[in-house]
Design an enzyme around this catalytic site. Structure first.
Site, short mmCIF file in Angstrom:
data_model
loop_
_atom_site.label_atom_id
_atom_site.label_comp_id
_atom_site.label_asym_id
_atom_site.label_seq_id
_atom_site.Cartn_x
_atom_site.Cartn_y
_atom_site.Cartn_z
N THR A 15 9.32 1.62 -0.93
CA THR A 15 9.21 1.66 0.52
C THR A 15 10.55 1.83 1.24
OG1 THR A 15 7.63 -0.06 0.04
CG2 THR A 15 8.13 0.29 2.34
N ARG A 20 -6.06 2.78 -2.71
CA ARG A 20 -5.29 1.53 -2.59
C ARG A 20 -4.31 1.58 -1.42
NH1 ARG A 20 0.52 0.22 -2.80
NH2 ARG A 20 0.65 -1.96 -3.40
N VAL A 21 -4.24 0.50 -0.68
CA VAL A 21 -3.29 0.37 0.43
C VAL A 21 -2.44 -0.87 0.20
CG1 VAL A 21 -3.02 0.08 2.92
CG2 VAL A 21 -4.90 1.46 2.04
N GLY A 22 -1.14 -0.73 0.36
CA GLY A 22 -0.24 -1.87 0.18
C GLY A 22 0.04 -2.57 1.50
N GLY A 26 8.38 -4.29 -1.80
CA GLY A 26 8.14 -4.99 -3.06
C GLY A 26 6.71 -4.82 -3.51
N GLY A 43 3.33 -4.99 -3.08
CA GLY A 43 2.55 -5.08 -1.84
C GLY A 43 1.42 -6.08 -1.83
#
Length: 312
Positions: free
Chosen positions: A179, A207-209, A231, A233
């Site tokens: 990120t 997938r979403v962090g 980091g 997520g």
């Protein structure tokens, strides 16, 4: 600058297993140059009286445009061989926020997140809907090859067709790291935070962090602080880490540094999470804690402090 409002900016390009000696001198120089470019872009705006929100967006755009970081141009490949990007932006004065998730073809997701904040009447748009919104604002969608990067592709091919997924800051030698984000305090004492990511290599199922989630990976409140996280997520989501720093300041009366350290070295570690964050308060103080081997980071203040660093 005793009576004058101190202004400052901090940026990050991801945290993880960054070991000195595992990177070539040239590669390290490239990273430092990119961080410096983003830092100076954001700081120049603050120096000229621009609001914090402009500074964090501009700094993040520089990092999104670099193939070195896992955001924008450098985004990692999903299990389907595509790119799904997430971003969030927030300002601390009125706590306005905008976020996008699972978007493809957008050169600067952070700018789309800002447009969500300012032009959509909503906070969070995802997938096809977010792209429809982008098209309504005449965004140009980039071709797939804009996001193709040889190293990223090789990274994906190594674990393609397996159930493995790889956080960008995994142990792989010569690995590139996660990120990107920026936090700033401007001459008016207003705060802002921006975070953008390409997610994790070989990710499945949409997938979403934490990066686009307000309060988890990104948060800003003039009463406390502005925070951008990086980091693993899933742990940052479970720990609501960005907001946790703010809450520790607001409800426990901790200083920015104490709150940031407690969140990263205390609470996050207790649930098994690794990573770091950058944070700024309304008097321009900065904190950049991380519990990994390294974090790409840089900061600059109107008081004359400046640093660009990678390792512990």
């Amino acid at each position: 600058m005793t009576n004058e409002q101190k202004y400052s900016i901090a940026i990050h390009g991801g945290a993880g297993t960054l070991l000195q000696g595992q990177m070539t001198v040239e590669k390290e120089k490239d990273y430092r140059n990119s961080l410096e470019q983003a830092l100076e872009k954001g700081y120049d705006l603050l120096e000229n009286g621009a609001p914090a929100i402009d500074a964090v967006e501009a700094a993040v755009k520089v990092l999104e445009d670099s193939p070195l970081f896992n955001a924008g141009k450098g985004s990692v490949f999903t299990a389907d061989g595509t790119h799904e990007m997430d971003a969030a932006i927030m300002e601390g004065k009125d706590r306005q926020a905008g976020a996008v998730s699972l978007i493809t073809g957008i050169k600067n997701p952070i700018s789309l997140a800002r447009d969500v904040m300012e032009k959509s009447g909503h906070v969070f748009l995802a997938g096809e809907g977010a792209l429809k919104f982008a098209k309504s604002l005449n965004y140009t969608l980039e071709e797939e090859n804009y996001f193709y990067e040889k190293f990223r592709h090789r990274q994906w091919l190594e674990i393609k067709d397996s159930d493995k997924f790889q956080l960008d800051h995994s142990n792989a030698k010569d690995s590139k790291f996660g990120t990107v984000g920026a936090v700033a305090c401007d001459k008016e004492g207003n705060l802002a935070a921006a975070t953008s990511t390409g997610g994790m290599t070989n990710k499945k199922f949409g997938r979403v962090g934490d990066s686009p989630m307000i309060g988890a990976g990104n948060y800003a409140n003039n009463k406390t602080c502005a925070v951008s996280c990086t980091g693993s997520g899933e742990y940052f989501i479970r720990g609501v880490v960005a907001y946790d720093v703010s809450a520790l300041m607001e409800y426990k009366g901790l200083s920015l540094e104490a709150a940031a350290n407690e969140a990263v070295h205390g609470r996050l570690l207790k649930i098994g999470g690794d990573g770091g964050l950058i944070a700024v308060d309304a008097t321009g103080n900065l904190a950049l804690p991380f519990n990994t081997e390294g974090m790409y980071r840089a900061f600059k203040t109107s008081g004359g402090l400046r640093e660009i660093a990678i390792y512990k």
